[in-house]
Scaffold this motif. Structure first.
Motif, mmCIF file in Angstrom:
data_model
loop_
_atom_site.group_PDB
_atom_site.id
_atom_site.type_symbol
_atom_site.label_atom_id
_atom_site.label_comp_id
_atom_site.label_asym_id
_atom_site.label_seq_id
_atom_site.Cartn_x
_atom_site.Cartn_y
_atom_site.Cartn_z
ATOM 1 N N SER A 134 0.796 -1.221 0.000
ATOM 2 C CA SER A 134 0.000 0.000 0.000
ATOM 3 C C SER A 134 0.831 1.275 0.000
ATOM 4 C CB SER A 134 -0.935 0.017 1.218
ATOM 5 O OG SER A 134 -0.182 -0.048 2.419
ATOM 6 N N THR A 160 -9.767 -0.405 -3.770
ATOM 7 C CA THR A 160 -8.510 0.323 -3.596
ATOM 8 C C THR A 160 -8.642 1.736 -4.134
ATOM 9 O OG1 THR A 160 -7.331 -1.765 -3.903
ATOM 10 C CG2 THR A 160 -6.031 0.243 -4.053
ATOM 11 N N THR A 178 -2.078 3.946 -0.796
ATOM 12 C CA THR A 178 -3.456 3.572 -1.111
ATOM 13 C C THR A 178 -4.172 3.112 0.145
ATOM 14 O OG1 THR A 178 -2.814 1.305 -1.655
ATOM 15 C CG2 THR A 178 -2.921 2.892 -3.469
ATOM 16 N N PRO A 183 -3.200 -2.847 -3.502
ATOM 17 C CA PRO A 183 -3.312 -2.972 -4.962
ATOM 18 C C PRO A 183 -2.411 -4.075 -5.492
ATOM 19 C CG PRO A 183 -1.846 -1.168 -4.391
ATOM 20 C CD PRO A 183 -2.395 -1.687 -3.088
#
Length: 304
Positions: A134, A160, A178, A183
Motif C-alpha cells: 500500500s 482500492t 493507497t 493494490p
C-alpha cells in the motif's frame, strides 16, 4: 456496455477552476512571470459521459518539459477513482486515468494538467514500483531535488483508492499510499532536477488543510505566494475514519495556488457485491465519518 473514453480537448478561455461548491476558485491574473520563459499550465479534459474508464493526456510543447503533474475527476461523486497521474519518462506529457466503481452510472469527466517549463538543468523522472503493497516511495537521484509528483496503481477500484501523494523528507522524493485493499501494484513517480542556483533551498513547501468534520467533499487551497514564486509539484493526503480518497490535485491556471479535493466513497452496493467484500467499498458512506484533506504545494522561483 460502457466503453473506455480516451478524450482530449483543450479547455478554452480564462475560465475559473472550481472544485466543489466550497471550492478552489482561481481567476487568472495574467501569465505567471519571474523573468525568463515563464512556466505555463497545460490542461486537457475528456468528454462528460458515463464511460467506465477515461484516459487524458496533457502535453508540453516546444522547448518546455513537464516539471509537474495534476489531475481532477469532475462529477465523480465518490464513485470514480483516480488510478494514475503519470509524467512520462521523456517528460513530454502527463497521462491521467480514472475508473468508475461498480454500480456508478453518472456522467463524469477527467482532467489532466502539466506544468511546463525550461531550465539549464533539465528535469529527470524517477520511479519506484512495489507489488501487493500500500506504500511506494521513490527518491530523487543524487544532486537533484523534487519538483513534481505522480502515481499509478493497478487493482480493483471497488476496493482500492489513492489517499496520499506526499513530498518526501527534504524534498528528496515522493510517497504514494493507497487505502482499502492492497493494490496489485503501486508506483510512485518523482520529477527531479538539479538546482540552477548553487545556494539556497531548491523549493519551498506550503500547506493548507480543510476542516476536520463529517462534511464531504473536502477542498484545501494554499495561499497566494510571493509574486516571484510559482506552484510546481502538488501533494495531498486524506485522514479520517472512513473510505475517503483523493479526487483532484490541481495547480491554478496562473500557477499561484495549489488545490486538492477528497471525496467519500459513495454507497454503491454493487461494488461491494462485485468485490466479494461487503462493507469494504461503501463503508465510508455508511460511517459518514469525520476527516480532512491537506494539500501541499511546491513553490519555486524562476529560475530554480
Amino acid at each position: 456496455m460502457r466503453t473506455a473514453n480516451i478524450g482530449r480537448r483543450t479547455a478554452a478561455g480564462a475560465v475559473a477552476v472550481a472544485l466543489g461548491t466550497a471550492g478552489l476558485v482561481v481567476v487568472p491574473d495574467g501569465a505567471a512571470r519571474a523573468g525568463g520563459l515563464a512556466p505555463v499550465r497545460v490542461e486537457e479534459v475528456s468528454e462528460s459521459d458515463d464511460s467506465a474508464t477515461k484516459i487524458v493526456v496533457a502535453e508540453c510543447t516546444g522547448a518546455r518539459s513537464v516539471f509537474a503533474a495534476g489531475a481532477r475527476v469532475v462529477d465523480g461523486d465518490g464513485g470514480v477513482v483516480l488510478t494514475a497521474m503519470v509524467p512520462n519518462s521523456a517528460l513530454t506529457h502527463v497521462t491521467v486515468s480514472a475508473t468508475a466503481r461498480t454500480g456508478f452510472e453518472g456522467d463524469w469527466s477527467l482532467m489532466a494538467f502539466a506544468v511546463c517549463d525550461t531550465s539549464t538543468s533539465p528535469p529527470v523522472r524517477a520511479a519506484t514500483t512495489v507489488e501487493s503493497a500500500s506504500t511506494a516511495e521513490v527518491s530523487c537521484p543524487d544532486q537533484t531535488h523534487l519538483v513534481g509528483t505522480g502515481f499509478r496503481f493497478e487493482g480493483s477500484v471497488d476496493q482500492t483508492y489513492v489517499d496520499e501523494v506526499a513530498f518526501g523528507p527534504g524534498l528528496g522524493g515522493v510517497r504514494a499510499h493507497t487505502g482499502g485493499a492492497e493494490p496489485e501494484s503501486l508506483t510512485a513517480f518523482g520529477v527531479c532536477k538539479e538546482p540552477t542556483q548553487p545556494t539556497g533551498p531548491p523549493g519551498v513547501r506550503v500547506e493548507a488543510s480543510s476542516a476536520y468534520d463529517g462534511t464531504w467533499p473536502k477542498v484545501a487551497v494554499t495561499e497566494d505566494p510571493d509574486p516571484d514564486q510559482h506552484v510546481y509539484g502538488i501533494g495531498a493526503s486524506v485522514v479520517g475514519s472512513g473510505e475517503f480518497f483523493l479526487s483532484a490535485l490541481v495547480p491554478s491556471l496562473n500557477l499561484r495556488l495549489a488545490g486538492a479535493e477528497a471525496v467519500q466513497a459513495s454507497q454503491l452496493p454493487a461494488a461491494a457485491v462485485g468485490a466479494g467484500r461487503a462493507g469494504v467499498a461503501d463503508a465510508g458512506a455508511d460511517e459518514d465519518g469525520d476527516g480532512s484533506v491537506t494539500v501541499s504545494g511546491l513553490l519555486m522561483a524562476a529560475f530554480h
